[in-house]
Design an enzyme around this catalytic site. Structure first.
Site, short mmCIF file in Angstrom:
data_model
loop_
_atom_site.label_atom_id
_atom_site.label_comp_id
_atom_site.label_asym_id
_atom_site.label_seq_id
_atom_site.Cartn_x
_atom_site.Cartn_y
_atom_site.Cartn_z
N GLY A 2 39.62 35.32 38.79
CA GLY A 2 38.45 35.24 39.65
C GLY A 2 37.25 35.97 39.08
N ARG A 3 37.53 36.82 38.11
CA ARG A 3 36.40 37.58 37.53
C ARG A 3 36.62 37.85 36.05
NH1 ARG A 3 37.16 43.67 39.86
NH2 ARG A 3 39.37 43.56 40.33
N LYS A 60 36.56 41.11 31.60
CA LYS A 60 36.82 41.19 33.05
C LYS A 60 35.58 41.76 33.73
CE LYS A 60 40.07 43.30 36.33
NZ LYS A 60 41.36 44.00 36.42
N ASP A 97 51.42 37.28 40.86
CA ASP A 97 50.31 36.95 39.95
C ASP A 97 49.97 38.13 39.05
OD1 ASP A 97 49.49 37.62 42.79
OD2 ASP A 97 47.65 38.16 41.75
N ASN A 98 50.52 39.30 39.36
CA ASN A 98 50.30 40.47 38.50
C ASN A 98 51.54 40.79 37.66
OD1 ASN A 98 47.67 40.79 39.38
ND2 ASN A 98 48.21 42.23 40.99
N ARG A 104 39.51 43.10 27.57
CA ARG A 104 40.96 43.34 27.54
C ARG A 104 41.56 42.45 26.45
NH1 ARG A 104 43.28 42.92 33.64
NH2 ARG A 104 42.87 40.69 33.44
N ASP A 158 32.79 38.27 44.17
CA ASP A 158 31.58 38.17 43.35
C ASP A 158 31.81 38.04 41.84
OD1 ASP A 158 32.46 40.69 42.79
OD2 ASP A 158 30.67 41.74 43.49
N GLY A 159 33.06 38.09 41.42
CA GLY A 159 33.33 37.94 39.98
C GLY A 159 33.01 39.18 39.16
P1 AMP Z 1 44.40 41.67 41.64
O1 AMP Z 1 45.54 41.76 42.59
O2 AMP Z 1 43.43 42.81 41.70
O3 AMP Z 1 44.86 41.45 40.23
O4 AMP Z 1 43.49 40.41 42.09
C1 AMP Z 1 43.94 39.33 42.86
C2 AMP Z 1 43.05 38.13 42.68
O5 AMP Z 1 41.74 38.37 43.17
C3 AMP Z 1 42.90 37.66 41.25
O6 AMP Z 1 42.88 36.27 41.26
C4 AMP Z 1 41.55 38.22 40.86
O7 AMP Z 1 40.93 37.50 39.83
C5 AMP Z 1 40.77 38.09 42.16
N1 AMP Z 1 39.67 39.05 42.27
C6 AMP Z 1 39.76 40.40 42.46
N2 AMP Z 1 38.54 40.94 42.54
C7 AMP Z 1 37.64 39.94 42.38
C8 AMP Z 1 36.21 39.86 42.35
N3 AMP Z 1 35.44 40.92 42.52
N4 AMP Z 1 35.66 38.64 42.17
C9 AMP Z 1 36.41 37.55 42.03
N5 AMP Z 1 37.74 37.55 42.05
C10 AMP Z 1 38.37 38.73 42.22
MG MG Z 2 45.63 40.22 39.28
#
Ligand code: AMP
Ligand code: MG
Length: 479
Positions: free
Chosen positions: A91-92, A107, A246-247, A170, A119-120
């Site tokens: 997402g970002r 990232k 997903d992580n 990264r 917001d990406g």
């Molecule tokens: P995470 O558990 O932090 O790895 O993120 C979960 C999901 O949310 C992933 O698909 C990320 O890319 C998305 N994500 C987290 N923060 C943002 C952000 N600020 N903008 C867009 N996507 C985000």
């Molecule tokens: Mg993630």
């Protein structure tokens, strides 16, 4: 190599277009370098002058593209806190392509098809955390993604307060997640799922390429690598905080550093992620959750691998693959060179003792590395010395069965049990300075992270007990 000479490959884009979204990076305003990581640079043969090359900042910011670069975000799904989310993805983050075996990714580079309502962007705070911790983990011998550099900017983003946006570059040998397989399985796209498995084998398990049984063997390797990763987390006292599928990396790497923490005092039930109210992802739950996550991976693979065979491997994970990996990690921490019956029980007794003694996890093992029969130093660091004393009686009996000398044991332990880990309060000092435009502490901590086993007299204070007010605090996911 100079940045201008980099030539990237993009094999992921040979997969079907559904696997990714081609992205346009959205550059940050007035970008500047916060830190360049020479160690990671060496992996892709970048010379140390890269730090001073303005194109380095531009590469992270998306205004300079290395040859062959094509920006794309990867799609995936995943089980988040136990519930299936069919639509996640980078997402970002935006991938640039691959240099040798390293997939480069920025990232915080802006919105993608997978940004959902967000917001990406990434805050300076969380970017510094990921940058430093991924390097620290690497130098502790824990499988992880890496980080090449970090830039800050004047672009404002809204979190709990207004913050400045940053971008981390990264690097990973794979960015495929358990959730990437889930995405195609739950859409019943079995041809694409198979293509993904072939891609993963080519990228991460090339020795299986011509094996007729390669999908099953790939699954077995993922299971074993996950066991090793989780065992090393438990040994060092790392709490990831968001172990959604997903992580979870298909290569068994620590990825997506969010509200993570290194334990201060050893607390089995410690929850670093303060939004995780029930402690699903607490430190002590990580082995169970890794099993659950592997089960979810297996549920995404029945079109390729027999369910019974996968279940057998999962059963083995619970009965001996993970427990053996964990005891092996702990044996090393305890300086035991022989593998003897009863070692598992000794480790179990230690976990109970550490918990009851209210002792700093890192400090305990480092102090134990100097142990020669005199217990004073260990009593001094524990809230309850009687508990430590009782366990040391068991340890003394076990040490007598060892064949190598005390000195050899101590030397091995001093190379296994770090003097320094990056605790959250230390990273917080770097962040607070960064918020006042002083980034010196980022490089200082990077240096400490690179030398976890060295005696560094000028940083002695970081090797001690965590200051009381900072012990085992929770962190927010908002980053
Ligand atoms: P995470 O558990 O932090 O790895 O993120 C979960 C999901 O949310 C992933 O698909 C990320 O890319 C998305 N994500 C987290 N923060 C943002 C952000 N600020 N903008 C867009 N996507 C985000
Ligand atoms: Mg993630």
């Amino acid at each position: 190599m100079k940045l201008q000479d980099i030539q990237l490959q993009t094999p992921y884009l040979e997969l079907d277009a559904e696997f990714y979204d081609l992205t346009e990076p959205e550059p940050l305003d007035e970008p500047y370098l916060i830190s360049f990581n020479e160690d990671a640079g060496k992996l892709i043969n970048l010379d140390s002058q890269t730090k001073d090359n303005p194109d380095f900042i531009a590469m992270l910011n998306g205004t300079f593209s290395p040859k062959g670069a094509r920006n794309f975000a990867m799609c995936y799904a995943g089980h988040q806190f136990g519930n299936y989310n069919p639509w996640l993805g980078d997402g970002r983050a935006s991938n640039l392509g691959k240099l040798g075996s390293w997939n480069l990714q920025v990232k915080g580079s802006g919105e993608t098809l997978y940004s959902r309502m967000a917001d990406g962007r990434a805050a300076v705070r969380s970017s510094i955390r990921e940058y430093l911790m991924s390097e620290a983990m690497h130098h502790l011998g824990i499988p992880t993604t890496r980080a090449l550099g970090i830039i800050g900017s004047k672009t404002k983003i809204m979190r709990t307060k207004t913050e400045n946006a940053a971008i981390v570059m990264r690097m990973s040998t794979s960015w495929v997640r358990f959730g990437t397989f889930e995405y195609f399985h739950y859409r019943k796209e079995h041809v694409k799922l198979k293509a993904l498995a072939e891609y993963v084998i080519a990228e991460s398990f090339p020795h299986l390429k011509d094996d007729e049984d390669r999908f099953y063997k790939m699954f077995c390797e993922v299971v074993e690598r996950t066991a090793n990763m989780i065992a090393s987390w438990q040994g060092i006292g790392f709490n990831h905080g968001v172990m959604n599928t997903d992580n979870m990396s298909i290569e068994g790497l620590t990825i997506d550093y969010g509200p993570f923490a290194m334990l201060d005092d050893f607390r089995y039930g410690y929850i670093c992620n303060h939004t995780d109210s029930i402690g699903r992802y607490s430190y002590g739950q990580q082995p169970n959750i890794s099993y659950w996550n592997l089960t979810k991976l297996s549920e995404a693979l029945p079109s390729l691998i027999s369910k019974e065979r996968m279940q057998k491997k999962l059963d083995d994970y619970g009965t001996f693959i993970y427990p053996d990996a964990y005891v092996e990690v702990m044996r090393k921490k305890l300086g035991l060179s022989l593998s003897l019956d009863g070692d598992g029980e000794l480790v179990e007794a230690l976990v109970v003792a550490l918990h009851d003694a209210y002792v700093d996890n890192t400090l305990f093992f480092r102090t134990l590395s100097h142990y020669y029969g005199n217990r004073e130093a260990l009593y001094d660091i524990a809230m309850d010395p009687v508990v430590v004393d009782n366990w040391l009686k068991l340890y003394d009996v076990r040490l007598k069965k060892e064949t190598r000398s005390q000195e050899e044991r101590q030397n091995a332990m001093l190379r296994t049990n770090p003097k320094y880990v990056l605790k959250n309060y230390m990273i917080q000092i770097a962040i607070e300075k960064a918020e006042k435009d002083d980034y010196s502490m980022v490089d200082t901590l990077l240096n400490i992270a690179r030398n976890p086993y060295e005696e560094l007299p000028e940083f002695e204070s970081f090797a001690g007990d965590t200051p009381e007010e900072y012990k085992n605090i929770g962190l927010s996911c908002s980053s």
